[in-house]
Design an enzyme around this catalytic site. Structure first.
Site: not given
Length: 415
Positions: A160, A169, A192, A306, A363
């Site tokens: 990405d 995190d 993103h 996809a 997404s």
């Protein structure tokens, strides 16, 4: 013959501008029976100079792809059996293809290289399932808290805009990182990629203990294949996929793509790449796209890549488990179906600059399915990639919605 070698430029778009589709370069599918030396030799016979990406694999910056293009007429991904050829060298490519009448042709066919974009976020209201002190609504909907599994040590690649590698995190989970973007580090200045990485394998909120990552003990591999404006090319994506295979990733999450049109079929080259990944025990999971406007009765077809049969396409669901109004659908008769769906509206996750943010889109749904795949692999490490695909489909929660919109249903883990 003198030839110039140029870098595909970054694009700056106004909101009202249509995104360009093609870069001018060509993708070439290479015969899997041909080894690297045969491919390079065949190209040289036709005055084509190919640079093997493996020769640049130890580069620490994303400039190596552009450097390869500057030094040669194109680059060659040996593991994927794909070459990317500069536009200026196209006249040399045609005879290299037409000479493939021998028993073992090395160059099979070509496609135009596409620009690829981060699947743009869409913001919508939420209902029914809600966030609470324990977890986000998406975690609740997928029954993640009903399982002790956390994807421990399963390698998941998120390709990405990079990630905030200092985010509390994410930092403990990042095993490897690499940029494929010229002049930019892995650090995500877009947001993103950080959002996607958090959903796949982010830990719970650093201070509040709020769970939003599906597989918080998975090993994250962060590949920056899109620039900080959320733009890239097929060459960047293919480089990231080859890197993921080199690092034995079991799952690759792609929340990116390019718009397709009604009646358009899938890329045969990406289908070959995805099928090879399945053979090498790596499942590619990709966002179906956000181009629909269902309130206006407009359903757009599943985006590239996809729409390839060997890539798991993910649709987005609302918090009342309806289909998100922006989510693309399986409307093309020749491929491009939705395989599964996941939460994709008002989804909480990590963001750039150690922050957090709610986003909506396929997404967001995609890395949640990638995280679920990691949980299933922790439970059954010997699952092959095709068996993992089947497991995701078999355990999905059936929904009273068209399969063209949600595939097998809601990605779900059985208690």
């Amino acid at each position: 013959m003198s030839r110039s070698y140029v870098t595909i430029p970054a694009i700056t778009l106004r909101d009202d501008e249509r995104k360009p589709r093609y870069t001018g370069r060509k993708l070439v599918l290479i015969n899997r029976a041909s080894n690297s030396s045969q491919v390079i030799s065949h190209a040289r016979k036709h005055s084509l100079r190919l640079a093997a990406v493996s020769d640049f694999s130890k580069a620490k910056t994303g400039d190596y792809l552009n450097e390869a293009f500057r030094q040669a007429d194109g680059i060659y991904f040996d593991r994927l059996k794909v070459a990317v050829i500069n536009e200026s060298a196209e006249p040399l490519l045609k005879p290299a293809l037409s000479s493939g009448k021998q028993k073992q042709p090395h160059f099979l066919f070509t496609e135009q290289e596409r620009y690829v974009y981060a699947i743009a976020s869409r913001r919508r209201a939420s209902a029914d399932y809600t966030d609470n002190a324990a977890a986000s609504w998406g975690i609740h909907a997928m029954n993640i808290l009903g399982s002790p599994l956390k994807g421990k040590n399963i390698p998941v690649a998120v390709l990405d805009t990079g990630a905030d590698t200092t985010h509390p995190d994410l930092h403990p989970r990042i095993r490897r990182k690499k940029t494929f973007v010229s002049g930019q580090q892995v650090t995500d200045l877009n947001g993103h990629g950080s959002h996607c990485a958090g959903l796949a394998a982010g830990n719970q909120h650093a201070t509040r203990g709020f769970r939003y990552g599906v597989a918080p003990l998975a090993s994250l591999l962060i590949g920056k294949v899109l620039n900080n404006q959320g733009e890239g090319t097929d060459a960047n994506i293919l480089a990231g996929i080859e890197w993921a295979l080199d690092n034995k990733c079991r799952v690759v999450s792609l929340s990116l793509g390019s718009e397709t049109y009604e009646g358009e079929t899938w890329s045969r080259i990406y289908e070959s790449v995805a099928a090879e990944c399945l053979k090498q025990n790596c499942l590619i999971i990709a966002a179906a796209g956000n181009e629909s406007a269902r309130a206006e009765k407009l359903i757009s077809p599943v985006a590239h890549p996809a729409n390839c049969p060997s890539i798991m396409a993910v649709g987005a669901l609302t918090a009342n488990l309806g289909i998100a109004e922006f989510s693309c659908g399986g409307i093309n008769p020749d491929g491009g179906q939705i395989d599964i769906a996941a939460p994709g509206v008002n989804i909480w996750s990590a963001w750039k600059n150690k922050g957090y943010r709610r986003e909506s889109g396929t997404s967001a749904a995609t890395p949640m399915v990638a995280g679920l795949a990691a949980l299933l692999l922790e439970a059954e490490p010997t699952l092959t990639a095709p068996a993992l695909w089947m497991k995701l489909v078999q355990t999905a929660k059936r929904l009273n919605l068209p399969a063209t919109d949600v595939g097998a249903g809601l990605a779900f883990i059985r208690s």
